[in-house]
Enzyme design. Structure first.
Site, PDB file in Angstrom:
ATOM      1  N   ASN A 177       1.105  -1.848  -0.103  1.00 50.49           N
ATOM      2  CA  ASN A 177       0.597  -0.135   0.004  1.00 50.49           C
ATOM      3  C   ASN A 177       0.758   1.150  -0.629  1.00 50.49           C
ATOM      4  OD1 ASN A 177      -2.390  -1.402   0.278  1.00 50.49           O
ATOM      5  ND2 ASN A 177      -2.951  -1.357   2.279  1.00 50.49           N
TER       6      ASN A 177
ATOM      7  N   ALA B 179      -6.367   1.882   4.385  1.00 51.92           N
ATOM      8  CA  ALA B 179      -5.426   2.210   4.279  1.00 51.92           C
ATOM      9  C   ALA B 179      -4.791   3.954   4.328  1.00 51.92           C
ATOM     10  CB  ALA B 179      -5.706   1.945   2.086  1.00 51.92           C
ATOM     11  N   ALA B 180      -6.012   4.381   5.269  1.00 49.94           N
ATOM     12  CA  ALA B 180      -5.895   6.059   5.010  1.00 49.94           C
ATOM     13  C   ALA B 180      -4.516   6.381   5.378  1.00 49.94           C
ATOM     14  CB  ALA B 180      -7.103   6.104   5.635  1.00 49.94           C
ATOM     15  N   GLY B 181      -4.087   5.614   6.331  1.00 50.59           N
ATOM     16  CA  GLY B 181      -2.206   6.147   6.850  1.00 50.59           C
ATOM     17  C   GLY B 181      -1.940   5.366   6.630  1.00 50.59           C
ATOM     18  N   ASP B 182      -1.571   4.906   5.355  1.00 48.66           N
ATOM     19  CA  ASP B 182      -0.842   3.751   4.533  1.00 48.66           C
ATOM     20  C   ASP B 182      -0.484   4.760   3.381  1.00 48.66           C
ATOM     21  OD1 ASP B 182       0.089   1.462   6.316  1.00 48.66           O
ATOM     22  OD2 ASP B 182      -1.326   0.282   4.139  1.00 48.66           O
TER      23      ASP B 182
END
Length: 301
Positions: A41, A248-251
């Site tokens: 990601n 996947a917001a953090g990624d």
């Protein structure tokens, strides 16, 4: 060049009205298989959000199964160098089982598969690639001894080392002292700092005292706190959007932050760029399917 050393998973995503109770059978909704894994990601986010002339490469392991072939094709399609992604015979590709509820919150269970077979030998085979990098990014979904060896190798080469210590687990101060940017959420910050507290500024400062030169704490809808050696500490509020799926917001944030750093932006500009990208990602379903491209963000680096 940005080199990502880490995990590749196929995400098995199921929409649910709410998280099930222990022992409960719950009727779910839409099911999807979507390319994921923290390492992959973040590599895709770097590739999509960096300047067009920025090379991105991965060091990772895949199984010799159908998911492995699909994941490699996805990685290559995003312009990522896959020469040091190794197929492991008779091993399954890593998977993540992800439940996403009506509030866009997720619950994730991992099966490491080939990710658990990444070895120091693979790092040594990729030494020339790592030597060509400007930034080396790692997470904790592969064996910890491999992560530590990679951090020590990249640090000795004078590379900018970025660590996302997820899933959360403790790390020795000798490792943190070789990390240039520690990017983590508030739960991970409390664990690594050894203190349960809502005082994010205090936790970030404690992590810097533990050895990390620069600390970025992501707080979801509450924004991001940055504590940097060169430009000081500040909190940046999040953009307000209607979230559909936070997977996947953090990624995505990390990929945007690193892409901006690689382009020469200062740390707070890099946070803002990562936040803008993450704000778009939460309005879309899935992991890599949600990650925007540079021209979508509106503040391209």
């Amino acid at each position: 060049m940005i080199v990502i050393i880490g995990s590749i998973n196929m995400d098995l995503v199921l929409r649910v009205p709410r998280m099930p109770m222990p022992g409960e059978t719950l009727a779910g909704g839409k099911f999807m298989t979507i390319p994921g894994g923290k390492g992959a990601n973040q590599a895709v986010a770097c590739a999509r959000l960096a300047r067009p002339d920025t090379a991105v490469a991965m060091v990772a392991c895949l199984g010799d199964d159908a998911f492995g072939a699909q994941m490699r094709a996805s990685i290559v399609a995003n312009g990522i160098d896959d020469r040091h992604i190794t197929d492991i015979a008779n091993e399954a590709t890593g998977i993540a089982s992800i439940l996403v509820d009506e509030r866009a919150q997720n619950s994730i269970v991992l099966a490491a598969g080939a990710n658990g077979r990444l070895a120091i030998e693979h790092l040594e085979q990729a030494r020339e690639l790592i030597g060509a990098a400007s930034i080396v990014l790692l997470q904790l979904e592969v064996p910890i001894p491999v992560v530590i060896h990679a951090i020590e190798m990249a640090h000795a080469m004078g590379k900018t080392v970025v660590l996302n210590p997820a899933p959360a687990q403790s790390l020795p101060a000798s490792v943190l002292s070789k990390v240039d940017y520690l990017i983590l959420n508030e739960i991970e910050a409390a664990m690594l700092a050894g203190q349960q507290s809502d005082d994010i500024a205090m936790l970030a400062g404690e992590l810097r005292r533990h050895g990390a030169r620069n600390v970025v704490v992501t707080l979801g809808e509450k924004g991001v706190h940055g504590d940097f050696e060169r430009v000081g500490a500040r909190h940046l509020p999040a953009q307000q959007v209607k979230a559909v799926d936070t997977t996947a917001a953090g990624d995505t944030f990390i990929g945007g932050f690193i892409a901006a750093l690689e382009a020469g932006r200062d740390e707070f500009d890099a946070i803002a760029y990562g936040q803008a990208a993450a704000a778009i990602s939460v309005t879309r379903e899935g992991a890599q399917t949600s990650i925007p491209r540079r021209d979508e963000v509106g503040m391209a680096n």
